[in-house]
Design a protein around this motif. Structure first.
Motif, PDB file in Angstrom:
ATOM      1  N   TRP A 137      -5.428  -1.025 -18.627  1.00  0.00           N
ATOM      2  CA  TRP A 137      -4.277  -1.298 -18.967  1.00  0.00           C
ATOM      3  C   TRP A 137      -3.199  -1.110 -17.653  1.00  0.00           C
ATOM      4  CZ3 TRP A 137      -3.198  -4.309 -22.957  1.00  0.00           C
ATOM      5  CH2 TRP A 137      -3.761  -3.655 -24.389  1.00  0.00           C
ATOM      6  N   ALA A 138      -3.189  -0.626 -17.236  1.00  0.00           N
ATOM      7  CA  ALA A 138      -2.971  -0.654 -15.874  1.00  0.00           C
ATOM      8  C   ALA A 138      -3.283  -2.102 -14.758  1.00  0.00           C
ATOM      9  CB  ALA A 138      -2.787   0.566 -14.612  1.00  0.00           C
ATOM     10  N   LEU A 139      -4.372  -2.242 -14.984  1.00  0.00           N
ATOM     11  CA  LEU A 139      -4.979  -3.378 -14.002  1.00  0.00           C
ATOM     12  C   LEU A 139      -4.175  -4.919 -14.761  1.00  0.00           C
ATOM     13  CD1 LEU A 139      -7.378  -1.720 -11.941  1.00  0.00           C
ATOM     14  CD2 LEU A 139      -5.294  -1.634 -11.847  1.00  0.00           C
ATOM     15  N   LEU A 140      -4.718  -4.566 -16.388  1.00  0.00           N
ATOM     16  CA  LEU A 140      -4.573  -5.877 -16.471  1.00  0.00           C
ATOM     17  C   LEU A 140      -2.553  -6.535 -16.459  1.00  0.00           C
ATOM     18  CD1 LEU A 140      -5.651  -5.324 -20.585  1.00  0.00           C
ATOM     19  CD2 LEU A 140      -6.597  -7.314 -18.453  1.00  0.00           C
ATOM     20  N   LEU A 141      -2.200  -5.489 -16.862  1.00  0.00           N
ATOM     21  CA  LEU A 141      -0.501  -5.622 -16.345  1.00  0.00           C
ATOM     22  C   LEU A 141      -0.187  -6.716 -15.053  1.00  0.00           C
ATOM     23  CD1 LEU A 141       1.686  -3.062 -18.096  1.00  0.00           C
ATOM     24  CD2 LEU A 141       0.858  -5.807 -18.207  1.00  0.00           C
ATOM     25  N   PHE A 142      -0.894  -5.926 -13.781  1.00  0.00           N
ATOM     26  CA  PHE A 142      -1.045  -6.159 -12.271  1.00  0.00           C
ATOM     27  C   PHE A 142      -1.065  -7.598 -12.083  1.00  0.00           C
ATOM     28  CE2 PHE A 142      -3.248  -7.199  -8.952  1.00  0.00           C
ATOM     29  CZ  PHE A 142      -2.656  -7.165  -7.443  1.00  0.00           C
ATOM     30  N   ALA A 201       6.326  -3.284  -9.394  1.00  0.00           N
ATOM     31  CA  ALA A 201       5.532  -3.840  -7.936  1.00  0.00           C
ATOM     32  C   ALA A 201       5.257  -5.237  -7.362  1.00  0.00           C
ATOM     33  CB  ALA A 201       4.192  -2.931  -8.294  1.00  0.00           C
ATOM     34  N   GLY A 202       5.362  -5.898  -7.823  1.00  0.00           N
ATOM     35  CA  GLY A 202       5.778  -7.217  -7.654  1.00  0.00           C
ATOM     36  C   GLY A 202       6.258  -7.661  -6.343  1.00  0.00           C
ATOM     37  N   LEU A 203       7.903  -7.381  -7.305  1.00  0.00           N
ATOM     38  CA  LEU A 203       9.183  -7.355  -6.877  1.00  0.00           C
ATOM     39  C   LEU A 203       9.217  -6.950  -4.892  1.00  0.00           C
ATOM     40  CD1 LEU A 203      11.702  -6.879  -9.872  1.00  0.00           C
ATOM     41  CD2 LEU A 203      10.689  -8.656  -8.813  1.00  0.00           C
ATOM     42  N   LEU A 204       8.410  -6.034  -4.614  1.00  0.00           N
ATOM     43  CA  LEU A 204       8.447  -5.669  -3.362  1.00  0.00           C
ATOM     44  C   LEU A 204       7.662  -6.093  -2.328  1.00  0.00           C
ATOM     45  CD1 LEU A 204       7.257  -1.679  -4.308  1.00  0.00           C
ATOM     46  CD2 LEU A 204       9.128  -1.929  -3.503  1.00  0.00           C
ATOM     47  N   LEU A 238       0.917  -1.402   0.088  1.00  0.00           N
ATOM     48  CA  LEU A 238      -0.166   0.052   0.113  1.00  0.00           C
ATOM     49  C   LEU A 238       0.380   1.370   0.446  1.00  0.00           C
ATOM     50  CD1 LEU A 238      -2.827  -0.684   2.883  1.00  0.00           C
ATOM     51  CD2 LEU A 238      -2.687  -0.693  -0.185  1.00  0.00           C
ATOM     52  N   LEU A 239       1.724   1.275   0.437  1.00  0.00           N
ATOM     53  CA  LEU A 239       2.569   2.317   0.958  1.00  0.00           C
ATOM     54  C   LEU A 239       3.957   2.943   0.366  1.00  0.00           C
ATOM     55  CD1 LEU A 239       2.547   4.566   3.108  1.00  0.00           C
ATOM     56  CD2 LEU A 239       5.204   3.660   4.299  1.00  0.00           C
ATOM     57  N   ALA A 240       4.585   2.288  -0.466  1.00  0.00           N
ATOM     58  CA  ALA A 240       4.792   1.860  -2.095  1.00  0.00           C
ATOM     59  C   ALA A 240       4.557   2.276  -2.804  1.00  0.00           C
ATOM     60  CB  ALA A 240       5.928   0.754  -1.613  1.00  0.00           C
ATOM     61  N   PRO A 241       3.733   2.023  -3.638  1.00  0.00           N
ATOM     62  CA  PRO A 241       3.425   2.536  -4.406  1.00  0.00           C
ATOM     63  C   PRO A 241       2.643   3.924  -4.016  1.00  0.00           C
ATOM     64  CG  PRO A 241       1.751   0.465  -4.613  1.00  0.00           C
ATOM     65  CD  PRO A 241       2.679   0.596  -2.820  1.00  0.00           C
ATOM     66  N   LEU A 254      -4.724  -6.154  -1.691  1.00  0.00           N
ATOM     67  CA  LEU A 254      -4.010  -5.344  -1.295  1.00  0.00           C
ATOM     68  C   LEU A 254      -2.982  -4.729  -1.881  1.00  0.00           C
ATOM     69  CD1 LEU A 254      -2.494  -7.183   2.376  1.00  0.00           C
ATOM     70  CD2 LEU A 254      -3.546  -4.944   1.890  1.00  0.00           C
ATOM     71  N   SER A 255      -2.443  -5.528  -3.146  1.00  0.00           N
ATOM     72  CA  SER A 255      -1.540  -5.114  -3.920  1.00  0.00           C
ATOM     73  C   SER A 255      -3.103  -4.743  -5.374  1.00  0.00           C
ATOM     74  CB  SER A 255      -1.221  -6.319  -4.705  1.00  0.00           C
ATOM     75  OG  SER A 255      -0.129  -7.389  -4.081  1.00  0.00           O
ATOM     76  N   LEU A 256      -3.368  -5.027  -5.156  1.00  0.00           N
ATOM     77  CA  LEU A 256      -4.452  -4.258  -6.509  1.00  0.00           C
ATOM     78  C   LEU A 256      -4.936  -2.945  -6.153  1.00  0.00           C
ATOM     79  CD1 LEU A 256      -6.495  -4.843  -8.505  1.00  0.00           C
ATOM     80  CD2 LEU A 256      -8.065  -5.635  -7.317  1.00  0.00           C
ATOM     81  N   LEU A 257      -5.106  -2.551  -4.022  1.00  0.00           N
ATOM     82  CA  LEU A 257      -6.045  -2.024  -3.772  1.00  0.00           C
ATOM     83  C   LEU A 257      -4.310  -0.581  -4.050  1.00  0.00           C
ATOM     84  CD1 LEU A 257      -7.744   0.560  -2.573  1.00  0.00           C
ATOM     85  CD2 LEU A 257      -6.561  -0.766  -0.357  1.00  0.00           C
ATOM     86  N   GLY A 258      -3.339  -1.133  -4.553  1.00  0.00           N
ATOM     87  CA  GLY A 258      -1.888  -0.810  -4.092  1.00  0.00           C
ATOM     88  C   GLY A 258      -1.508   0.765  -5.405  1.00  0.00           C
ATOM     89  N   ALA A 259      -1.801  -0.147  -6.457  1.00  0.00           N
ATOM     90  CA  ALA A 259      -1.996  -0.545  -7.662  1.00  0.00           C
ATOM     91  C   ALA A 259      -2.652   0.773  -8.288  1.00  0.00           C
ATOM     92  CB  ALA A 259      -2.353  -1.688  -8.559  1.00  0.00           C
ATOM     93  N   SER A 260      -4.592   0.437  -7.559  1.00  0.00           N
ATOM     94  CA  SER A 260      -5.176   1.512  -7.545  1.00  0.00           C
ATOM     95  C   SER A 260      -4.714   2.725  -7.404  1.00  0.00           C
ATOM     96  CB  SER A 260      -6.459   1.308  -7.395  1.00  0.00           C
ATOM     97  OG  SER A 260      -6.782   0.092  -8.546  1.00  0.00           O
ATOM     98  N   LEU A 261      -4.263   2.970  -6.468  1.00  0.00           N
ATOM     99  CA  LEU A 261      -4.302   4.098  -5.842  1.00  0.00           C
ATOM    100  C   LEU A 261      -2.561   4.664  -6.407  1.00  0.00           C
ATOM    101  CD1 LEU A 261      -3.955   3.634  -1.871  1.00  0.00           C
ATOM    102  CD2 LEU A 261      -5.492   5.113  -3.223  1.00  0.00           C
ATOM    103  N   ASN A 262      -1.623   3.783  -6.789  1.00  0.00           N
ATOM    104  CA  ASN A 262      -0.552   4.536  -7.813  1.00  0.00           C
ATOM    105  C   ASN A 262      -1.330   4.947  -9.252  1.00  0.00           C
ATOM    106  OD1 ASN A 262       1.525   4.508  -9.685  1.00  0.00           O
ATOM    107  ND2 ASN A 262       2.755   2.917  -8.555  1.00  0.00           N
ATOM    108  N   VAL A 263      -2.508   4.250 -10.062  1.00  0.00           N
ATOM    109  CA  VAL A 263      -2.591   5.055 -11.170  1.00  0.00           C
ATOM    110  C   VAL A 263      -3.456   6.068 -10.187  1.00  0.00           C
ATOM    111  CG1 VAL A 263      -3.743   4.343 -12.670  1.00  0.00           C
ATOM    112  CG2 VAL A 263      -2.899   2.831 -12.182  1.00  0.00           C
ATOM    113  N   MET A 264      -4.393   6.274  -9.631  1.00  0.00           N
ATOM    114  CA  MET A 264      -5.120   7.736  -9.455  1.00  0.00           C
ATOM    115  C   MET A 264      -4.099   8.308  -9.145  1.00  0.00           C
ATOM    116  SD  MET A 264      -7.933   6.347 -10.699  1.00  0.00           S
ATOM    117  CE  MET A 264      -8.995   4.980 -10.528  1.00  0.00           C
TER     118      MET A 264
END
Length: 138
Positions: free
Chosen positions: A133-138, A64-67, A24-27, A104-114
């Motif tokens: 596209w971002a959520l497809l890559l997620f 982002a998955g590397l984190l 959550l925090l890193a994205p 959790l990761s989906l929420l972080g990715a969505s926050l990042n994009v927003m």
């Protein structure tokens, strides 16, 4: 088995900063830094800058998955020891981890994009495409 593992995974995730903070925090921090770098790109007519913005956003989400890799490796070692003791099956553990970690990761990715879209001042039509596209890559 699954309900017990879900309850345990939830409790461990809320107690462990790396398990909760990294997805959550890193994205949010990454989105703020990169978004500030490309501030106002959506209002400009420069297509190259917009392509660079989209590329940075999508690349960040791919990596982002590397984190959370350290957390997953640690949890896997614990799960293997417990599964060897026949405390539960590996499938139940994998499903419980999936049910907690993916939202959790989906929420972080969505926050990042927003956040990046807000800094970039993207049009709403373009935001939907980039978010898709971002959520497809997620």
């Amino acid at each position: 088995q699954l309900s017990m593992l879900l309850r345990r995974k939830f409790q461990l995730s809320t107690r462990n900063f790396r398990a909760l903070g990294l997805p959550l925090l890193a994205p949010v921090v990454q989105g703020t830094i990169i978004g500030y770098t490309f501030e106002g790109v959506g209002e400009q007519d420069d297509l190259l800058k917009l392509i660079m913005f989209s590329f940075c956003l999508l690349t960040m989400l791919c990596l982002a998955g590397l984190l959370t890799l350290v957390v997953f490796i640690t949890e896997r070692n614990i799960m293997k020891h417990e599964a060897a003791e026949a405390l539960y099956c590996e499938g139940a553990s994998a499903l419980a981890s999936f049910m907690i970690d993916v939202p959790l990761s989906l929420l972080g990715a969505s926050l990042n994009v927003m956040i990046m879209a807000a800094f970039g001042r993207l049009e709403m039509d373009l935001l939907g495409t980039i978010l898709g596209w971002a959520l497809l890559l997620f």
